[in-house]
Design an enzyme around this catalytic site. Structure first.
Site, PDB file in Angstrom:
ATOM      1  N   CYS A  80      14.360  27.846 114.413  1.00 56.34           N
ATOM      2  CA  CYS A  80      14.723  28.574 115.694  1.00 56.34           C
ATOM      3  C   CYS A  80      15.408  30.128 114.408  1.00 56.34           C
ATOM      4  CB  CYS A  80      14.965  28.950 116.539  1.00 56.34           C
ATOM      5  SG  CYS A  80      14.745  27.401 117.992  1.00 56.34           S
ATOM      6  N   ALA A  81      13.796  30.209 113.924  1.00 56.61           N
ATOM      7  CA  ALA A  81      14.912  30.573 112.318  1.00 56.61           C
ATOM      8  C   ALA A  81      15.416  31.921 111.891  1.00 56.61           C
ATOM      9  CB  ALA A  81      13.871  29.794 111.082  1.00 56.61           C
ATOM     10  N   ALA A  82      14.382  32.784 112.449  1.00 51.19           N
ATOM     11  CA  ALA A  82      14.008  34.147 112.267  1.00 51.19           C
ATOM     12  C   ALA A  82      15.429  34.971 113.091  1.00 51.19           C
ATOM     13  CB  ALA A  82      12.387  34.902 113.262  1.00 51.19           C
ATOM     14  N   GLY A  97      19.054  34.668 108.665  1.00 59.76           N
ATOM     15  CA  GLY A  97      20.581  34.470 108.526  1.00 59.76           C
ATOM     16  C   GLY A  97      21.019  33.184 107.775  1.00 59.76           C
ATOM     17  N   LYS A  98      20.481  32.051 108.735  1.00 60.87           N
ATOM     18  CA  LYS A  98      20.900  30.687 108.697  1.00 60.87           C
ATOM     19  C   LYS A  98      19.875  30.184 107.867  1.00 60.87           C
ATOM     20  CE  LYS A  98      23.230  30.401 112.927  1.00 60.87           C
ATOM     21  NZ  LYS A  98      23.422  31.871 113.390  1.00 60.87           N
ATOM     22  N   ASP A 140       5.004  25.478 117.641  1.00 58.30           N
ATOM     23  CA  ASP A 140       5.762  24.956 118.749  1.00 58.30           C
ATOM     24  C   ASP A 140       6.784  24.158 118.139  1.00 58.30           C
ATOM     25  OD1 ASP A 140       5.740  23.295 120.751  1.00 58.30           O
ATOM     26  OD2 ASP A 140       6.549  24.969 121.925  1.00 58.30           O
ATOM     27  N   ASP A 157      19.698  27.097 116.188  1.00 62.50           N
ATOM     28  CA  ASP A 157      19.607  28.349 116.994  1.00 62.50           C
ATOM     29  C   ASP A 157      19.140  28.915 117.708  1.00 62.50           C
ATOM     30  OD1 ASP A 157      21.447  30.553 117.194  1.00 62.50           O
ATOM     31  OD2 ASP A 157      21.424  31.356 114.770  1.00 62.50           O
ATOM     32  N   CYS A 199      24.484  31.656 120.704  1.00 62.24           N
ATOM     33  CA  CYS A 199      25.372  33.278 120.678  1.00 62.24           C
ATOM     34  C   CYS A 199      25.534  33.492 122.095  1.00 62.24           C
ATOM     35  CB  CYS A 199      25.171  34.309 120.237  1.00 62.24           C
ATOM     36  SG  CYS A 199      22.756  35.162 120.394  1.00 62.24           S
TER      37      CYS A 199
END
Length: 457
Positions: free
Chosen positions: A108-110, A113-114, A159, A176, A229
């Site tokens: 879930c990269a957008a 940051g990671k 997906d 994340d 978060c």
């Protein structure tokens, strides 16, 4: 700022929580932090700034500047990232002291940051796949990965279930997960209005589905790093117990320093280690992270046999742009070509069977009627040759370039293609003609805001 009473009551039983201190912290201005690019940040950049304790490249800024008007951001010298989430760097270095040849998925990269952190951490023999299922967010992710400039960092938009079909392919999966966002209350008050116990339950169910769908792609002995978060135990410790109950996963503890203020927690049923970040205990926002190792299960599926599509004749055109010769040149859309690390073509053909590769390696450009036309990606690559014709811009010129507005031909420019730089960092291409220059910054990359030149200059 009125914090949800239900959340405060729920957190009373969580180690490290203090309702009064937590509430007071949310009356304070949140810290601003950046993470520097290991190869692009100018020499001595950030040396007078406070360091993020758990990330060598992380720095705190004394106040939040207007990042949009800093050309160094556009050139990828640093990434604006919340300090707590940089703890991923510490976990990676603890679990993989010598990261060699890893296949890594950031699910879930957008916005990136990671993924940019992972790209900085991995060696050149490793492959990073950054995925974002929401297409417009995948576009932002692609731009940020282009700024970071690594040819072994690719972007897809699928997906989790699609990626889960790649049985045992990945050595490491980072999730994340989309969450209720309570850890960001201080940075975005809209998150408070959107928070509810019902939304927490919806997010927890979605997190379980995401993990269930993607974990078949993690090979035996591989690691899963899960983060949110959110402060809610339903999205944190309870997800850890869900994972331990559903899959052969074992907790991988890491040692943290007491003076960092990070709270180590364990899940109620299976005793899985997790790490909580509270804004009243450290300089950062709310965050949760855990790492687990797959004890048994899938071994990697064999990569397919393939006929190479390396464009040998076209590669001669690229040798003058790229520093390293250890790359393959593959055809892309619209008569463009992309450079990937040598030895990864089998991975390319394998991945195409399962996912939509939105960005593969570095798009280097394509042949025009008379000459090679370089692509913007190439200007931001860490492998760009140092011997290219470059033109150094001052701040005003750099911002005019980034706004895609006209400016006088810079001193030192020669007829033809020039790489424009700011403080030695590549920003993009211009082509100098007899009576003008053409600005080749992509339109969708341009700065759209009006600039108060008297303030900036």
């Amino acid at each position: 700022m009125e914090l949800p009473i239900q959340l405060l009551e729920e957190l009373e039983s969580v180690p490290g929580f203090s309702a009064s201190d937590f509430t007071e912290a949310h009356r304070q201005v949140p810290p601003t932090s950046i993470r520097m690019h290991p190869l692009k940040a100018p020499v001595h950049y950030g040396e007078n700034l406070d360091a993020v304790p758990w990330c060598n490249a992380g720095r705190y800024l004394p106040e939040r500047p207007l990042f949009t008007v800093d050309p160094l951001l556009h050139g990828g010298a640093y990434y604006v990232q919340e300090a707590s989430s940089m703890f991923l760097d510490y976990i990676l270095r603890s679990v993989y002291p010598e990261p060699e040849g890893l296949r890594v998925l950031d699910l879930c990269a957008a916005p990136g940051g990671k993924s940019t952190l992972l790209a900085s951490f991995l060696d050149e023999r490793s492959l990073l796949i950054s995925n974002e299922v929401i297409r417009n967010r995948a576009g932002i992710l692609g731009e940020n990965m282009t700024r970071w400039g690594y040819k072994n960092a690719w972007v897809c938009s699928n997906d989790p279930k699609d990626l889960g079909k790649m049985q045992g392919y990945f050595d490491l999966i980072v999730v994340d997960a989309p969450c209720s966002g309570s850890g960001l209350f201080r940075k975005d008050e809209r998150a408070i209005a959107e928070w509810s116990p019902e939304n927490v339950q919806l997010c927890a169910a979605r997190q379980q589905r995401i993990l269930h769908d993607v974990l078949p792609a993690l090979k035996e002995g591989g690691c899963l790093i899960y983060a949110t978060c959110s402060y809610s135990p339903e999205e944190d410790e309870q997800i850890m117990d869900f994972l331990a109950a559903q899959f052969p996963l074992e907790s991988v503890p890491v040692t943290v320093q007491d003076d960092w203020g990070i709270v180590r927690v364990t899940s109620a049923i299976h005793g899985i280690n997790g790490y909580r970040f509270f804004p009243h205990r450290l300089r950062g926002e709310g965050f949760f992270i855990t790492v687990l190792r797959k004890a048994s299960g899938e071994t990697a599926m064999p990569l397919p046999k393939f006929k190479s599509v390396h464009a040998r004749q076209m590669a001669v055109q690229i040798d003058r742009f790229l520093e390293q010769d250890s790359y393959l040149l593959l055809p892309a859309e619209n008569n463009q070509f992309m450079a990937i690390p040598a030895g990864m073509e089998a991975d390319y053909h394998y991945l195409k069977q399962f996912v939509y590769l939105r960005k593969t390696g570095i798009t280097v450009g394509g042949p025009g009627p008379k000459e090679w036309i370089p692509e913007h990606d190439l200007a931001l690559s860490v492998d760009l040759r140092k011997q290219l014709q470059t033109v150094e811009l001052d701040l005003e010129q750099a911002l005019l370039y980034l706004k895609k507005e006209t400016f006088a031909t810079p001193a030192g420019a020669v007829k033809g293609w020039n790489l424009v730089t700011y403080k030695g960092l590549g920003l993009g291409w211009i082509k100098v003609l007899d009576n003008r220059i053409n600005n080749y910054l992509p339109k969708n990359w341009r700065i759209r805001m009006d600039i108060d030149w008297e303030t900036i200059l």
